[in-house]
Design a protein around this motif. Structure first.
Motif, mmCIF file in Angstrom:
data_model
loop_
_atom_site.group_PDB
_atom_site.id
_atom_site.type_symbol
_atom_site.label_atom_id
_atom_site.label_comp_id
_atom_site.label_asym_id
_atom_site.label_seq_id
_atom_site.Cartn_x
_atom_site.Cartn_y
_atom_site.Cartn_z
ATOM 1 N N ILE A 22 0.832 -1.208 0.000
ATOM 2 C CA ILE A 22 0.000 0.000 0.000
ATOM 3 C C ILE A 22 0.865 1.254 0.000
ATOM 4 C CG2 ILE A 22 -1.670 1.311 1.367
ATOM 5 C CD1 ILE A 22 -2.856 -1.396 2.227
ATOM 6 N N LEU A 23 1.946 1.242 0.793
ATOM 7 C CA LEU A 23 2.853 2.391 0.815
ATOM 8 C C LEU A 23 3.472 2.614 -0.557
ATOM 9 C CD1 LEU A 23 4.386 4.584 2.376
ATOM 10 C CD2 LEU A 23 6.100 2.852 2.968
ATOM 11 N N LEU A 24 3.842 1.532 -1.222
ATOM 12 C CA LEU A 24 4.437 1.636 -2.549
ATOM 13 C C LEU A 24 3.470 2.278 -3.539
ATOM 14 C CD1 LEU A 24 7.272 0.614 -3.441
ATOM 15 C CD2 LEU A 24 6.095 -1.283 -4.538
ATOM 16 N N GLY A 25 2.212 1.829 -3.499
ATOM 17 C CA GLY A 25 1.213 2.393 -4.398
ATOM 18 C C GLY A 25 0.973 3.866 -4.141
ATOM 19 N N LEU A 26 0.945 4.255 -2.870
ATOM 20 C CA LEU A 26 0.726 5.665 -2.528
ATOM 21 C C LEU A 26 1.898 6.535 -2.975
ATOM 22 C CD1 LEU A 26 -0.790 5.281 1.066
ATOM 23 C CD2 LEU A 26 -1.997 5.939 -1.023
ATOM 24 N N VAL A 27 3.113 6.063 -2.743
ATOM 25 C CA VAL A 27 4.297 6.826 -3.154
ATOM 26 C C VAL A 27 4.312 6.996 -4.670
ATOM 27 C CG1 VAL A 27 6.813 6.734 -3.335
ATOM 28 C CG2 VAL A 27 5.707 6.220 -1.159
ATOM 29 N N GLU A 28 4.013 5.926 -5.379
ATOM 30 C CA GLU A 28 4.009 5.964 -6.841
ATOM 31 C C GLU A 28 2.959 6.941 -7.359
ATOM 32 O OE1 GLU A 28 2.560 2.706 -9.911
ATOM 33 O OE2 GLU A 28 4.468 2.139 -9.010
ATOM 34 N N SER A 29 1.764 6.885 -6.797
ATOM 35 C CA SER A 29 0.673 7.755 -7.261
ATOM 36 C C SER A 29 0.917 9.217 -6.907
ATOM 37 C CB SER A 29 -0.652 7.281 -6.655
ATOM 38 O OG SER A 29 -1.729 8.084 -7.094
ATOM 39 N N LEU A 30 1.324 9.492 -5.680
ATOM 40 C CA LEU A 30 1.577 10.875 -5.266
ATOM 41 C C LEU A 30 2.772 11.460 -6.010
ATOM 42 C CD1 LEU A 30 0.980 10.514 -1.412
ATOM 43 C CD2 LEU A 30 -0.493 11.686 -3.056
ATOM 44 N N GLY A 31 3.796 10.641 -6.257
ATOM 45 C CA GLY A 31 4.941 11.118 -7.015
ATOM 46 C C GLY A 31 4.563 11.472 -8.443
ATOM 47 N N ALA A 32 3.718 10.622 -9.053
ATOM 48 C CA ALA A 32 3.276 10.892 -10.419
ATOM 49 C C ALA A 32 2.396 12.136 -10.480
ATOM 50 C CB ALA A 32 2.521 9.687 -10.972
ATOM 51 N N GLY A 33 1.592 12.340 -9.423
ATOM 52 C CA GLY A 33 0.685 13.479 -9.424
ATOM 53 C C GLY A 33 1.361 14.806 -9.129
ATOM 54 N N TYR A 34 2.348 14.812 -8.256
ATOM 55 C CA TYR A 34 2.961 16.071 -7.808
ATOM 56 C C TYR A 34 4.316 16.367 -8.451
ATOM 57 C CZ TYR A 34 -0.550 16.709 -4.176
ATOM 58 O OH TYR A 34 -1.733 16.923 -3.510
ATOM 59 N N ILE A 35 4.989 15.337 -8.964
ATOM 60 C CA ILE A 35 6.321 15.571 -9.543
ATOM 61 C C ILE A 35 6.278 15.340 -11.053
ATOM 62 C CG2 ILE A 35 8.766 14.964 -9.445
ATOM 63 C CD1 ILE A 35 8.308 13.973 -6.580
ATOM 64 N N SER A 36 6.256 14.081 -11.462
ATOM 65 C CA SER A 36 6.222 13.770 -12.888
ATOM 66 C C SER A 36 5.840 12.308 -13.074
ATOM 67 C CB SER A 36 7.584 14.036 -13.535
ATOM 68 O OG SER A 36 7.603 13.567 -14.862
ATOM 69 N N THR A 37 5.057 12.051 -14.112
ATOM 70 C CA THR A 37 4.687 10.667 -14.416
ATOM 71 C C THR A 37 5.815 9.909 -15.108
ATOM 72 O OG1 THR A 37 3.730 11.379 -16.532
ATOM 73 C CG2 THR A 37 2.245 11.267 -14.625
ATOM 74 N N GLU A 38 6.808 10.631 -15.628
ATOM 75 C CA GLU A 38 7.897 9.985 -16.359
ATOM 76 C C GLU A 38 8.738 9.084 -15.460
ATOM 77 O OE1 GLU A 38 10.268 12.784 -18.446
ATOM 78 O OE2 GLU A 38 8.593 13.633 -19.598
ATOM 79 N N TYR A 39 8.803 9.442 -14.170
ATOM 80 C CA TYR A 39 9.636 8.671 -13.242
ATOM 81 C C TYR A 39 8.783 7.891 -12.246
ATOM 82 C CZ TYR A 39 13.044 11.953 -15.126
ATOM 83 O OH TYR A 39 13.823 12.698 -15.977
ATOM 84 N N LYS A 40 7.559 7.544 -12.669
ATOM 85 C CA LYS A 40 6.631 6.879 -11.758
ATOM 86 C C LYS A 40 7.203 5.584 -11.195
ATOM 87 C CE LYS A 40 3.164 4.524 -13.312
ATOM 88 N NZ LYS A 40 1.891 4.078 -13.921
ATOM 89 N N ASP A 41 7.863 4.813 -12.034
ATOM 90 C CA ASP A 41 8.402 3.537 -11.575
ATOM 91 C C ASP A 41 9.628 3.701 -10.676
ATOM 92 O OD1 ASP A 41 6.482 2.130 -12.988
ATOM 93 O OD2 ASP A 41 7.701 1.980 -14.794
#
Length: 300
Positions: free
Chosen positions: A254-273
């Motif tokens: 769950i933490l991984l999914g949240l970090v991935e989603s929040l990072g994509a939303g607030y920083i960039s989707t290019e580095y989502k993984d």
């Protein structure tokens, strides 16, 4: 925006958690990283499309969509559990007492074999899961949780809680915990270690199959290579929470999914993984054994 990304991350994180449970259960009992586990998840997605397509052709979906979906999940889970059991019998059991590197190589080989097996039998093009859920949902703090997202989160939660109760309350669960603590001593007191290991692979593979079906419904497209990245992320989630710990795998996913989603939303989707692996590095530098540290006597 935060709440919307939170819901999106919770949805994806629930799927990661289900896959991570298979990794952490197998490691807790065998101290083996089952790198073919991601391909079982991929098989679950493909089987979901196949079975649901069959029920559509026979007209069962027109009669009862809920029954068709339930049968799809049950049959896909059963087939993937059988695949998991077969992988254990063929690739891992003969190497159980071999040097640690041998089963690791065997696991990677099974992963490559299953990928190519699906590519050759199902084709290299993407497969489509039909859209069966309405686009409506529930609104909370300005964010919308679709019906499908709600189903994924709640169903994943039910499965995770059920697994935790199974491990803690049932006779087989106690046998699994005993085997994880000391496999030789468990066999000396009458526990059938082979049966425990098979049950572990069956349960883990079944959970991965459910995760595969839910991802197929959520994204609508699957291909033979989806198991690789999902498997790496789920393994990361298991390590993040503390490999061998079931609550740790749940929390880590769950933490991984949240970090991935929040990072994509607030920083960039290019580095989502990449965000998830950055968090893993930070956590392991601070707490190398993972967030939910387990002693040798507390595994699983």
């Amino acid at each position: 925006m935060f709440f919307q990304q939170f819901i999106n991350g919770l949805t994806v994180g629930s799927v990661y958690a289900l896959i991570a449970l298979g990794y952490t259960m197998v490691y807790g009992i065998l101290e083996l990283i089952n790198f073919a586990h991601g391909e079982i998840y991929m098989l679950g997605a493909y089987l979901g499309i196949i079975f649901f397509g069959f029920f559509t052709l026979t007209g069962l979906t027109s009669y009862s969509l809920s029954l068709s979906l339930a049968l799809t999940i049950i049959l896909s889970t059963a087939f993937c559990s059988a695949y998991g059991m077969t992988v254990e019998r063929i690739a891992y059991r003969p190497l159980r007492n071999a040097p640690r590197l041998s089963p690791l190589i065997s696991a990677i080989g099974m992963s490559i074999f299953l990928q190519n097996y699906v590519m050759l039998t199902q084709g290299a093009t993407d497969k489509v899961f039909p859209h069966i859920f309405s686009t409506g949902g529930f609104t909370l703090f300005g964010a919308t949780a679709t019906h499908l997202q709600t189903v994924i989160i709640l169903f994943s939660l039910v499965l995770m809680v059920s697994l935790h109760l199974f491990i803690r309350r049932t006779r087989m669960g106690k046998a699994m915990r005993a085997t994880a603590q000391d496999r030789i001593m468990a066999s000396l007191v009458g526990i059938n270690v082979d049966t425990v290991i098979i049950v572990t692979f069956v349960i883990g593979s079944g959970l991965a199959a459910v995760a595969g079906i839910m991802v197929a419904m959520y994204y609508g497209l699957v291909n033979y290579s989806i198991g690789y990245m999902a498997g790496i992320k789920a393994f990361t989630a298991a390590v993040l929470g503390g490999i061998g710990s079931i609550p740790g795998a749940m929390f880590g996913g769950i933490l991984l999914g949240l970090v991935e989603s929040l990072g994509a939303g607030y920083i960039s989707t290019e580095y989502k993984d990449a965000y998830a692996f950055m968090v893993l590095i930070v956590i392991l530098l601070i707490r190398p054994s993972g967030i939910f540290k387990k002693s040798a006597e507390e595994k699983v």
